[in-house]
Design an enzyme around this catalytic site. Sequence first.
Site, PDB file in Angstrom:
ATOM      1  N   LYS A  34       0.829  -1.206   0.000  1.00 29.31           N
ATOM      2  CA  LYS A  34       0.000   0.000   0.000  1.00 29.31           C
ATOM      3  C   LYS A  34       0.869   1.264   0.000  1.00 29.31           C
ATOM      4  O   LYS A  34       0.655   2.168  -0.793  1.00 29.31           O
ATOM      5  CB  LYS A  34      -0.930  -0.045   1.222  1.00 29.31           C
ATOM      6  CG  LYS A  34      -1.935   1.069   1.295  1.00 29.31           C
ATOM      7  CD  LYS A  34      -3.143   0.661   2.103  1.00 29.31           C
ATOM      8  CE  LYS A  34      -2.998   0.851   3.596  1.00 29.31           C
ATOM      9  NZ  LYS A  34      -3.023   2.265   4.025  1.00 29.31           N
ATOM     10  N   SER A  35       1.844   1.328   0.889  1.00 27.78           N
ATOM     11  CA  SER A  35       2.702   2.523   0.939  1.00 27.78           C
ATOM     12  C   SER A  35       3.381   2.751  -0.406  1.00 27.78           C
ATOM     13  O   SER A  35       3.458   3.881  -0.904  1.00 27.78           O
ATOM     14  CB  SER A  35       3.774   2.357   2.022  1.00 27.78           C
ATOM     15  OG  SER A  35       3.200   2.453   3.291  1.00 27.78           O
ATOM     16  N   ARG A  39       2.941   5.825  -3.414  1.00 32.00           N
ATOM     17  CA  ARG A  39       4.112   6.581  -3.888  1.00 32.00           C
ATOM     18  C   ARG A  39       4.296   6.414  -5.386  1.00 32.00           C
ATOM     19  O   ARG A  39       4.586   7.380  -6.102  1.00 32.00           O
ATOM     20  CB  ARG A  39       5.363   6.115  -3.130  1.00 32.00           C
ATOM     21  CG  ARG A  39       5.387   6.644  -1.692  1.00 32.00           C
ATOM     22  CD  ARG A  39       6.317   5.817  -0.825  1.00 32.00           C
ATOM     23  NE  ARG A  39       6.493   6.376   0.519  1.00 32.00           N
ATOM     24  CZ  ARG A  39       5.586   6.307   1.499  1.00 32.00           C
ATOM     25  NH1 ARG A  39       4.399   5.748   1.283  1.00 32.00           N
ATOM     26  NH2 ARG A  39       5.848   6.816   2.692  1.00 32.00           N
ATOM     27  N   GLY A 102      -5.262   8.202   4.931  1.00 33.52           N
ATOM     28  CA  GLY A 102      -4.361   9.224   5.470  1.00 33.52           C
ATOM     29  C   GLY A 102      -3.159   9.445   4.568  1.00 33.52           C
ATOM     30  O   GLY A 102      -2.684  10.578   4.416  1.00 33.52           O
ATOM     31  N   SER A 174       7.503  10.454  11.115  1.00 31.61           N
ATOM     32  CA  SER A 174       6.395  10.190  10.193  1.00 31.61           C
ATOM     33  C   SER A 174       6.853  10.151   8.738  1.00 31.61           C
ATOM     34  O   SER A 174       7.287  11.161   8.183  1.00 31.61           O
ATOM     35  CB  SER A 174       5.321  11.278  10.353  1.00 31.61           C
ATOM     36  OG  SER A 174       4.389  11.167   9.285  1.00 31.61           O
ATOM     37  N   GLN A 176       4.874   9.773   6.309  1.00 25.26           N
ATOM     38  CA  GLN A 176       3.903  10.527   5.512  1.00 25.26           C
ATOM     39  C   GLN A 176       4.274  12.005   5.462  1.00 25.26           C
ATOM     40  O   GLN A 176       4.219  12.627   4.396  1.00 25.26           O
ATOM     41  CB  GLN A 176       2.493  10.356   6.085  1.00 25.26           C
ATOM     42  CG  GLN A 176       1.981   8.935   5.911  1.00 25.26           C
ATOM     43  CD  GLN A 176       0.590   8.738   6.478  1.00 25.26           C
ATOM     44  OE1 GLN A 176       0.059   9.602   7.174  1.00 25.26           O
ATOM     45  NE2 GLN A 176      -0.002   7.599   6.197  1.00 25.26           N
ATOM     46  N   ASP A 321       1.932  -0.107  12.517  1.00 24.37           N
ATOM     47  CA  ASP A 321       0.681  -0.576  11.903  1.00 24.37           C
ATOM     48  C   ASP A 321       0.319  -1.992  12.356  1.00 24.37           C
ATOM     49  O   ASP A 321      -0.827  -2.421  12.194  1.00 24.37           O
ATOM     50  CB  ASP A 321       0.778  -0.529  10.371  1.00 24.37           C
ATOM     51  CG  ASP A 321       0.756   0.905   9.838  1.00 24.37           C
ATOM     52  OD1 ASP A 321       0.467   1.830  10.616  1.00 24.37           O
ATOM     53  OD2 ASP A 321       1.032   1.085   8.637  1.00 24.37           O
ATOM     54  N   ARG A 352      -6.387   3.471  18.077  1.00 24.26           N
ATOM     55  CA  ARG A 352      -6.011   2.052  18.053  1.00 24.26           C
ATOM     56  C   ARG A 352      -5.540   1.519  19.394  1.00 24.26           C
ATOM     57  O   ARG A 352      -5.468   0.295  19.560  1.00 24.26           O
ATOM     58  CB  ARG A 352      -4.933   1.791  16.985  1.00 24.26           C
ATOM     59  CG  ARG A 352      -5.535   1.469  15.647  1.00 24.26           C
ATOM     60  CD  ARG A 352      -4.561   0.809  14.690  1.00 24.26           C
ATOM     61  NE  ARG A 352      -5.168   0.826  13.365  1.00 24.26           N
ATOM     62  CZ  ARG A 352      -4.515   1.065  12.241  1.00 24.26           C
ATOM     63  NH1 ARG A 352      -3.219   1.296  12.264  1.00 24.26           N
ATOM     64  NH2 ARG A 352      -5.149   1.048  11.098  1.00 24.26           N
TER      65      ARG A 352
END
Length: 434
Positions: A34-35, A39, A102, A174, A176, A321, A352
Amino acid sequence: MPSIAPPGWDDRPMIRFHGPQRPFHADLTVPGDKSLSHRALILAAMAAGRSMIEGRGTGADIASTCRLLEQLGASVEPEAVESPGVVEWSPPSVPLDAGNSGTTIRLLTGALAARPFRSTLIGDASLMSRPMQRLVGPLGKLGARVSVSTAGTPPVIVDGTPLYGAPVRVPMASAQVRTAVALAALQADGSTVVDSPPGFRDHTERWLTHLGLGSSLDETRFRIDPGPIPSFRVTLPGDTSSASFLWAAAALGPGSTVRVRSVSLNPGRTGFLDVLAAMGAEVEIVPTAAVLGDPVGDVTVTGNRLTGTIIEGELTVRTLDELPLVAVVAAFAAGATTVRDAAELRTKESDRIAATVGMIRALGGAAEPAASGLVVEGTGLTGGVVAADGDHRIAMAAAVAATRSGSVVVEGFEVAAVSWPEFEAVLEETWSSP
Ligand code: S3P
Protein backbone atom coordinates in the site's frame (compact mmCIF):
# COMPACT_ATOMS: atom_id res chain seq x y z
CA MET A 1 -19.28 16.79 4.02
CA PRO A 2 -19.36 14.54 0.92
CA SER A 3 -17.44 11.30 1.20
CA ILE A 4 -16.63 8.43 -1.13
CA ALA A 5 -16.35 5.82 1.61
CA PRO A 6 -18.67 2.94 0.76
CA PRO A 7 -21.86 3.79 2.65
CA GLY A 8 -22.52 1.79 5.77
CA TRP A 9 -19.52 -0.46 5.82
CA ASP A 10 -19.86 -0.59 9.56
CA ASP A 11 -23.34 -2.00 9.18
CA ARG A 12 -22.40 -5.09 7.25
CA PRO A 13 -23.70 -8.29 8.76
CA MET A 14 -21.08 -9.86 10.98
CA ILE A 15 -18.63 -12.45 9.69
CA ARG A 16 -17.71 -15.47 11.79
CA PHE A 17 -14.19 -16.92 11.68
CA HIS A 18 -13.30 -20.46 12.80
CA GLY A 19 -9.64 -21.28 13.24
CA PRO A 20 -8.05 -24.37 11.70
CA GLN A 21 -7.69 -26.29 15.02
CA ARG A 22 -4.54 -27.99 13.66
CA PRO A 23 -1.15 -26.91 12.24
CA PHE A 24 -1.29 -25.57 8.66
CA HIS A 25 1.30 -24.73 5.99
CA ALA A 26 0.92 -22.08 3.31
CA ASP A 27 3.14 -20.56 0.64
CA LEU A 28 1.71 -17.53 -1.14
CA THR A 29 2.01 -13.94 -2.34
CA VAL A 30 -0.08 -10.95 -1.24
CA PRO A 31 -1.27 -7.89 -3.22
CA GLY A 32 1.09 -4.98 -3.83
CA ASP A 33 2.32 -2.87 -0.95
CA LYS A 34 0.00 0.00 0.00
CA SER A 35 2.70 2.52 0.94
CA LEU A 36 4.62 1.82 -2.26
CA SER A 37 1.49 1.85 -4.42
CA HIS A 38 0.57 5.37 -3.24
CA ARG A 39 4.11 6.58 -3.89
CA ALA A 40 4.37 4.92 -7.31
CA LEU A 41 1.04 6.36 -8.46
CA ILE A 42 1.73 9.90 -7.22
CA LEU A 43 5.29 10.04 -8.56
CA ALA A 44 4.07 8.64 -11.91
CA ALA A 45 1.36 11.32 -12.08
CA MET A 46 3.96 14.00 -11.28
CA ALA A 47 6.23 12.75 -14.09
CA ALA A 48 5.45 13.78 -17.68
CA GLY A 49 4.82 10.77 -19.88
CA ARG A 50 3.90 7.17 -19.32
CA SER A 51 5.07 5.16 -16.29
CA MET A 52 4.47 1.44 -15.83
CA ILE A 53 3.39 0.14 -12.40
CA GLU A 54 2.92 -3.59 -12.10
CA GLY A 55 1.21 -5.16 -9.08
CA ARG A 56 -0.29 -2.18 -7.29
CA GLY A 57 -2.39 -2.73 -4.16
CA THR A 58 -6.03 -3.69 -4.50
CA GLY A 59 -7.55 -1.84 -1.53
CA ALA A 60 -9.94 1.10 -1.39
CA ASP A 61 -7.14 3.45 -0.22
CA ILE A 62 -5.26 2.89 -3.46
CA ALA A 63 -8.46 3.44 -5.45
CA SER A 64 -8.76 6.80 -3.63
CA THR A 65 -5.30 7.88 -4.78
CA CYS A 66 -6.07 6.78 -8.37
CA ARG A 67 -9.33 8.72 -8.40
CA LEU A 68 -7.77 11.94 -7.11
CA LEU A 69 -4.89 11.76 -9.60
CA GLU A 70 -7.45 11.43 -12.40
CA GLN A 71 -9.25 14.51 -11.02
CA LEU A 72 -5.93 16.35 -11.37
CA GLY A 73 -5.52 15.31 -15.00
CA ALA A 74 -3.55 12.03 -15.00
CA SER A 75 -4.90 8.95 -16.71
CA VAL A 76 -4.62 5.86 -14.51
CA GLU A 77 -4.77 2.42 -16.12
CA PRO A 78 -4.46 -0.94 -14.36
CA GLU A 79 -0.69 -1.10 -14.97
CA ALA A 80 0.22 2.38 -16.20
CA VAL A 81 -0.11 6.08 -15.46
CA GLU A 82 -0.04 8.61 -18.28
CA SER A 83 0.34 12.24 -17.23
CA PRO A 84 1.09 15.66 -18.66
CA GLY A 85 3.33 16.14 -15.58
CA VAL A 86 2.74 17.95 -12.30
CA VAL A 87 3.19 21.44 -13.82
CA GLU A 88 0.20 20.72 -16.05
CA TRP A 89 -2.11 19.38 -13.31
CA SER A 90 -5.57 20.92 -13.54
CA PRO A 91 -7.25 22.80 -10.70
CA PRO A 92 -9.78 20.45 -9.08
CA SER A 93 -13.35 21.63 -9.67
CA VAL A 94 -14.67 19.87 -6.55
CA PRO A 95 -12.96 18.94 -3.24
CA LEU A 96 -10.45 16.09 -3.45
CA ASP A 97 -11.99 13.29 -1.34
CA ALA A 98 -9.31 10.89 -0.04
CA GLY A 99 -11.89 8.53 1.52
CA ASN A 100 -10.31 6.66 4.47
CA SER A 101 -6.73 7.18 3.29
CA GLY A 102 -4.36 9.22 5.47
CA THR A 103 -1.47 8.54 3.11
CA THR A 104 -3.43 9.93 0.14
CA ILE A 105 -4.43 13.18 1.84
CA ARG A 106 -1.00 13.85 3.37
CA LEU A 107 1.12 12.99 0.33
CA LEU A 108 -1.13 14.92 -2.06
CA THR A 109 -1.01 17.98 0.20
CA GLY A 110 2.75 18.08 -0.42
CA ALA A 111 2.44 17.37 -4.14
CA LEU A 112 -0.12 20.19 -4.56
CA ALA A 113 1.74 22.84 -2.51
CA ALA A 114 3.48 24.42 -5.53
CA ARG A 115 0.57 24.25 -7.99
CA PRO A 116 -0.83 27.68 -8.84
CA PHE A 117 -4.36 26.98 -7.63
CA ARG A 118 -6.39 26.21 -4.52
CA SER A 119 -7.06 22.56 -3.56
CA THR A 120 -9.40 21.42 -0.79
CA LEU A 121 -8.78 17.92 0.56
CA ILE A 122 -11.37 16.02 2.58
CA GLY A 123 -12.22 12.41 3.50
CA ASP A 124 -14.63 10.06 5.21
CA ALA A 125 -15.74 10.50 8.83
CA SER A 126 -12.59 8.79 10.20
CA LEU A 127 -10.19 10.82 8.04
CA MET A 128 -12.04 14.08 8.86
CA SER A 129 -11.03 13.58 12.50
CA ARG A 130 -7.36 12.74 11.94
CA PRO A 131 -4.51 15.18 12.66
CA MET A 132 -3.26 17.25 9.71
CA GLN A 133 -1.66 20.13 11.63
CA ARG A 134 1.61 18.18 11.44
CA LEU A 135 1.82 19.08 7.73
CA VAL A 136 1.46 22.83 8.21
CA GLY A 137 4.77 23.69 9.95
CA PRO A 138 7.10 21.50 7.84
CA LEU A 139 5.53 22.51 4.50
CA GLY A 140 5.42 26.13 5.69
CA LYS A 141 9.25 26.06 5.92
CA LEU A 142 9.25 25.80 2.10
CA GLY A 143 6.84 28.72 1.82
CA ALA A 144 3.74 26.54 1.35
CA ARG A 145 0.36 27.91 2.33
CA VAL A 146 -1.55 25.05 3.93
CA SER A 147 -4.39 25.44 6.42
CA VAL A 148 -6.50 22.99 8.39
CA SER A 149 -9.55 23.27 10.64
CA THR A 150 -9.19 24.83 14.10
CA ALA A 151 -9.18 21.28 15.47
CA GLY A 152 -6.15 20.54 13.26
CA THR A 153 -8.17 18.19 11.05
CA PRO A 154 -9.36 18.28 7.40
CA PRO A 155 -10.45 20.01 5.31
CA VAL A 156 -6.87 20.70 4.29
CA ILE A 157 -6.74 23.80 2.09
CA VAL A 158 -3.67 24.21 -0.09
CA ASP A 159 -3.18 27.60 -1.75
CA GLY A 160 -0.45 26.69 -4.20
CA THR A 161 2.48 29.09 -4.38
CA PRO A 162 6.13 29.07 -5.56
CA LEU A 163 8.29 27.21 -3.01
CA TYR A 164 11.93 27.54 -1.96
CA GLY A 165 14.30 24.88 -0.57
CA ALA A 166 14.99 24.97 3.19
CA PRO A 167 16.07 22.79 6.10
CA VAL A 168 12.96 21.09 7.51
CA ARG A 169 12.83 19.34 10.87
CA VAL A 170 9.79 17.05 11.24
CA PRO A 171 9.26 16.53 14.99
CA MET A 172 7.81 13.00 14.67
CA ALA A 173 9.06 9.84 12.88
CA SER A 174 6.39 10.19 10.19
CA ALA A 175 7.06 8.83 6.71
CA GLN A 176 3.90 10.53 5.51
CA VAL A 177 5.01 14.00 6.60
CA ARG A 178 8.56 13.43 5.30
CA THR A 179 7.14 12.32 1.96
CA ALA A 180 4.78 15.30 1.77
CA VAL A 181 7.81 17.56 2.31
CA ALA A 182 9.78 15.67 -0.35
CA LEU A 183 6.99 15.90 -2.96
CA ALA A 184 6.74 19.66 -2.37
CA ALA A 185 10.53 20.10 -2.28
CA LEU A 186 10.88 18.47 -5.71
CA GLN A 187 9.04 21.51 -7.07
CA ALA A 188 10.95 24.14 -5.03
CA ASP A 189 13.68 26.56 -6.00
CA GLY A 190 16.80 25.08 -4.32
CA SER A 191 17.55 21.93 -2.30
CA THR A 192 15.74 20.90 0.87
CA VAL A 193 17.09 18.79 3.72
CA VAL A 194 14.43 16.94 5.71
CA ASP A 195 15.13 15.40 9.12
CA SER A 196 13.08 13.58 11.76
CA PRO A 197 13.48 10.98 14.52
CA PRO A 198 14.40 7.49 13.18
CA GLY A 199 12.36 4.35 12.52
CA PHE A 200 10.19 5.69 9.66
CA ARG A 201 9.74 3.70 6.44
CA ASP A 202 12.21 5.32 4.02
CA HIS A 203 10.62 4.10 0.76
CA THR A 204 10.44 7.64 -0.64
CA GLU A 205 14.05 8.42 0.21
CA ARG A 206 15.28 5.22 -1.46
CA TRP A 207 13.21 5.77 -4.59
CA LEU A 208 14.21 9.44 -4.98
CA THR A 209 17.87 8.45 -4.59
CA HIS A 210 17.42 5.83 -7.30
CA LEU A 211 15.70 8.36 -9.59
CA GLY A 212 18.57 10.86 -9.11
CA LEU A 213 16.45 13.37 -7.16
CA GLY A 214 18.06 13.22 -3.74
CA SER A 215 20.57 11.60 -1.42
CA SER A 216 20.88 10.51 2.21
CA LEU A 217 23.16 12.64 4.38
CA ASP A 218 22.97 10.26 7.35
CA GLU A 219 20.46 7.83 8.91
CA THR A 220 17.66 10.39 9.14
CA ARG A 221 18.69 13.47 7.08
CA PHE A 222 17.77 13.40 3.39
CA ARG A 223 18.47 16.03 0.75
CA ILE A 224 15.91 16.56 -2.02
CA ASP A 225 17.25 18.02 -5.27
CA PRO A 226 14.41 19.60 -7.23
CA GLY A 227 13.94 18.61 -10.82
CA PRO A 228 11.52 17.00 -13.22
CA ILE A 229 10.60 13.46 -12.18
CA PRO A 230 11.43 11.01 -14.95
CA SER A 231 8.77 8.51 -16.00
CA PHE A 232 9.69 5.07 -14.67
CA ARG A 233 8.83 1.40 -14.64
CA VAL A 234 8.36 -0.57 -11.41
CA THR A 235 7.09 -3.97 -10.24
CA LEU A 236 5.80 -3.55 -6.71
CA PRO A 237 6.48 -6.10 -3.95
CA GLY A 238 3.73 -7.53 -1.77
CA ASP A 239 2.43 -5.62 1.24
CA THR A 240 4.44 -6.46 4.37
CA SER A 241 1.62 -5.23 6.61
CA SER A 242 -0.89 -7.53 4.87
CA ALA A 243 1.53 -10.46 5.04
CA SER A 244 1.88 -9.80 8.78
CA PHE A 245 -1.68 -11.08 9.38
CA LEU A 246 -0.67 -14.44 7.90
CA TRP A 247 2.67 -14.54 9.72
CA ALA A 248 0.76 -13.86 12.94
CA ALA A 249 -1.55 -16.80 12.19
CA ALA A 250 1.52 -19.03 11.73
CA ALA A 251 3.12 -17.73 14.92
CA LEU A 252 -0.07 -18.59 16.83
CA GLY A 253 -0.12 -22.23 15.74
CA PRO A 254 2.86 -24.24 17.01
CA GLY A 255 4.13 -26.21 14.01
CA SER A 256 2.30 -24.04 11.45
CA THR A 257 4.32 -22.39 8.70
CA VAL A 258 3.51 -19.48 6.38
CA ARG A 259 5.88 -18.32 3.67
CA VAL A 260 4.99 -15.06 1.90
CA ARG A 261 7.10 -14.41 -1.16
CA SER A 262 8.31 -11.09 -2.51
CA VAL A 263 7.31 -8.58 0.15
CA SER A 264 8.88 -5.22 1.00
CA LEU A 265 11.77 -5.63 3.47
CA ASN A 266 12.25 -1.90 4.03
CA PRO A 267 13.70 -1.68 7.57
CA GLY A 268 10.83 0.61 8.56
CA ARG A 269 8.42 -2.25 7.79
CA THR A 270 10.03 -5.27 9.45
CA GLY A 271 9.54 -4.43 13.14
CA PHE A 272 6.76 -7.01 13.47
CA LEU A 273 9.13 -9.76 12.30
CA ASP A 274 11.65 -8.67 14.94
CA VAL A 275 8.88 -8.79 17.56
CA LEU A 276 7.77 -12.29 16.50
CA ALA A 277 11.39 -13.50 16.67
CA ALA A 278 11.82 -11.91 20.12
CA MET A 279 8.68 -13.76 21.28
CA GLY A 280 10.11 -17.09 20.13
CA ALA A 281 8.62 -17.67 16.66
CA GLU A 282 11.00 -18.92 13.96
CA VAL A 283 11.48 -16.19 11.37
CA GLU A 284 13.47 -16.74 8.18
CA ILE A 285 14.09 -13.72 5.93
CA VAL A 286 15.60 -14.25 2.46
CA PRO A 287 16.31 -11.03 0.53
CA THR A 288 15.76 -11.63 -3.19
CA ALA A 289 15.85 -8.25 -4.96
CA ALA A 290 15.73 -4.48 -4.67
CA VAL A 291 13.01 -2.38 -6.32
CA LEU A 292 14.27 1.16 -7.02
CA GLY A 293 16.79 0.64 -4.22
CA ASP A 294 14.26 -0.72 -1.70
CA PRO A 295 14.80 -4.33 -0.52
CA VAL A 296 12.36 -7.16 -1.26
CA GLY A 297 12.38 -10.81 -0.16
CA ASP A 298 10.64 -13.96 1.03
CA VAL A 299 9.72 -14.44 4.68
CA THR A 300 8.78 -17.68 6.44
CA VAL A 301 7.32 -17.75 9.94
CA THR A 302 6.94 -20.99 11.91
CA GLY A 303 4.91 -21.16 15.10
CA ASN A 304 6.53 -22.06 18.38
CA ARG A 305 6.05 -21.55 22.12
CA LEU A 306 5.88 -17.79 22.67
CA THR A 307 6.92 -15.52 25.53
CA GLY A 308 6.00 -11.88 26.17
CA THR A 309 8.30 -9.02 25.21
CA ILE A 310 8.72 -5.24 25.40
CA ILE A 311 8.25 -3.01 22.36
CA GLU A 312 9.49 0.58 22.67
CA GLY A 313 11.41 3.39 20.99
CA GLU A 314 12.37 2.89 17.35
CA LEU A 315 10.97 -0.66 17.34
CA THR A 316 7.53 0.78 18.11
CA VAL A 317 7.78 3.05 15.05
CA ARG A 318 8.89 0.12 12.86
CA THR A 319 5.94 -1.97 14.12
CA LEU A 320 3.26 0.72 14.40
CA ASP A 321 0.68 -0.58 11.90
CA GLU A 322 1.07 -4.12 13.26
CA LEU A 323 0.51 -3.36 16.97
CA PRO A 324 -3.09 -4.69 17.01
CA LEU A 325 -1.64 -7.97 15.73
CA VAL A 326 1.12 -7.87 18.33
CA ALA A 327 -1.64 -7.74 20.95
CA VAL A 328 -3.35 -10.83 19.52
CA VAL A 329 -0.09 -12.81 19.45
CA ALA A 330 0.82 -11.50 22.93
CA ALA A 331 -2.41 -12.94 24.33
CA PHE A 332 -0.91 -16.40 23.68
CA ALA A 333 2.64 -15.57 24.85
CA ALA A 334 3.70 -16.51 28.39
CA GLY A 335 3.82 -13.48 30.71
CA ALA A 336 3.11 -9.89 29.77
CA THR A 337 3.84 -7.94 26.59
CA THR A 338 4.32 -4.19 26.97
CA VAL A 339 4.03 -1.64 24.16
CA ARG A 340 5.48 1.83 24.87
CA ASP A 341 6.02 5.05 22.89
CA ALA A 342 2.92 4.40 20.78
CA ALA A 343 0.83 7.56 21.39
CA GLU A 344 0.67 7.90 17.59
CA LEU A 345 -1.64 4.83 17.60
CA ARG A 346 -4.41 7.04 18.98
CA THR A 347 -4.47 9.00 15.70
CA LYS A 348 -4.84 6.15 13.23
CA GLU A 349 -8.04 5.00 11.46
CA SER A 350 -9.43 4.59 14.98
CA ASP A 351 -7.96 5.27 18.44
CA ARG A 352 -6.01 2.05 18.05
CA ILE A 353 -4.93 1.84 21.69
CA ALA A 354 -8.58 1.84 22.78
CA ALA A 355 -9.68 -0.35 19.86
CA THR A 356 -6.92 -2.92 20.44
CA VAL A 357 -7.59 -3.17 24.18
CA GLY A 358 -11.33 -3.41 23.41
CA MET A 359 -10.68 -6.21 20.91
CA ILE A 360 -8.54 -8.27 23.32
CA ARG A 361 -11.11 -7.90 26.12
CA ALA A 362 -14.02 -8.75 23.79
CA LEU A 363 -12.20 -11.97 22.92
CA GLY A 364 -11.82 -12.93 26.59
CA GLY A 365 -8.25 -11.72 27.08
CA ALA A 366 -6.58 -9.32 29.50
CA ALA A 367 -5.25 -5.97 28.29
CA GLU A 368 -4.71 -2.56 29.92
CA PRO A 369 -4.37 0.74 28.05
CA ALA A 370 -1.73 3.34 28.92
CA ALA A 371 -1.41 6.93 27.74
CA SER A 372 1.04 5.91 25.03
CA GLY A 373 0.84 2.15 24.85
CA LEU A 374 -0.72 -0.97 26.29
CA VAL A 375 0.00 -4.16 28.22
CA VAL A 376 -1.38 -7.54 27.20
CA GLU A 377 -1.27 -10.56 29.52
CA GLY A 378 -0.69 -13.98 27.97
CA THR A 379 -3.84 -15.48 29.44
CA GLY A 380 -5.22 -16.69 26.08
CA LEU A 381 -8.34 -15.74 24.14
CA THR A 382 -11.59 -17.64 24.12
CA GLY A 383 -13.32 -15.92 21.19
CA GLY A 384 -16.25 -13.52 21.02
CA VAL A 385 -17.71 -10.60 19.12
CA VAL A 386 -15.47 -7.68 18.06
CA ALA A 387 -16.64 -4.41 16.47
CA ALA A 388 -14.20 -3.39 13.75
CA ASP A 389 -14.68 0.27 14.74
CA GLY A 390 -14.30 1.30 11.10
CA ASP A 391 -10.64 0.20 11.27
CA HIS A 392 -9.37 -2.33 8.74
CA ARG A 393 -6.43 -3.46 10.86
CA ILE A 394 -8.65 -4.15 13.90
CA ALA A 395 -11.07 -6.17 11.71
CA MET A 396 -8.29 -8.37 10.33
CA ALA A 397 -6.36 -8.74 13.61
CA ALA A 398 -9.55 -9.98 15.31
CA ALA A 399 -10.10 -12.53 12.54
CA VAL A 400 -6.55 -13.85 12.98
CA ALA A 401 -7.21 -14.47 16.69
CA ALA A 402 -9.54 -17.30 15.62
CA THR A 403 -6.43 -19.26 14.60
CA ARG A 404 -6.04 -20.17 18.26
CA SER A 405 -9.18 -19.01 20.12
CA GLY A 406 -12.77 -20.16 19.82
CA SER A 407 -14.75 -18.65 16.99
CA VAL A 408 -14.56 -14.90 16.44
CA VAL A 409 -17.34 -12.73 15.06
CA VAL A 410 -16.28 -9.41 13.51
CA GLU A 411 -18.92 -6.73 13.07
CA GLY A 412 -18.28 -4.30 10.23
CA PHE A 413 -15.72 -6.62 8.72
CA GLU A 414 -16.16 -5.05 5.30
CA VAL A 415 -13.77 -2.26 6.29
CA ALA A 416 -10.94 -4.76 5.64
CA ALA A 417 -11.35 -3.73 1.99
CA VAL A 418 -9.55 -0.47 2.82
CA SER A 419 -6.26 -2.34 2.49
CA TRP A 420 -7.02 -5.97 1.53
CA PRO A 421 -10.39 -6.87 -0.04
CA GLU A 422 -9.30 -10.49 -0.57
CA PHE A 423 -8.27 -11.06 3.06
CA GLU A 424 -11.23 -13.18 4.18
CA ALA A 425 -10.80 -15.62 1.28
CA VAL A 426 -7.01 -15.79 1.70
CA LEU A 427 -7.26 -16.45 5.45
CA GLU A 428 -9.76 -19.29 4.92
CA GLU A 429 -7.54 -20.75 2.19
CA THR A 430 -4.43 -20.44 4.34
CA TRP A 431 -6.11 -22.21 7.24
CA SER A 432 -7.29 -25.03 5.00
CA SER A 433 -3.81 -25.60 3.47
CA PRO A 434 -2.58 -29.13 4.28
C1 S3P B 1 2.64 5.31 5.95
C2 S3P B 1 3.33 5.74 7.05
C3 S3P B 1 2.90 5.46 8.43
C4 S3P B 1 1.92 4.29 8.48
C5 S3P B 1 0.84 4.43 7.45
C6 S3P B 1 1.43 4.48 6.06
C7 S3P B 1 3.17 5.68 4.62
O1 S3P B 1 2.25 6.58 8.96
O2 S3P B 1 1.37 4.19 9.78
O3 S3P B 1 -0.05 3.34 7.53
O4 S3P B 1 2.78 5.07 3.60
O5 S3P B 1 3.99 6.60 4.56
P1 S3P B 1 3.07 7.83 9.57
O6 S3P B 1 3.95 8.32 8.53
O7 S3P B 1 2.01 8.82 9.93
O8 S3P B 1 3.79 7.32 10.76
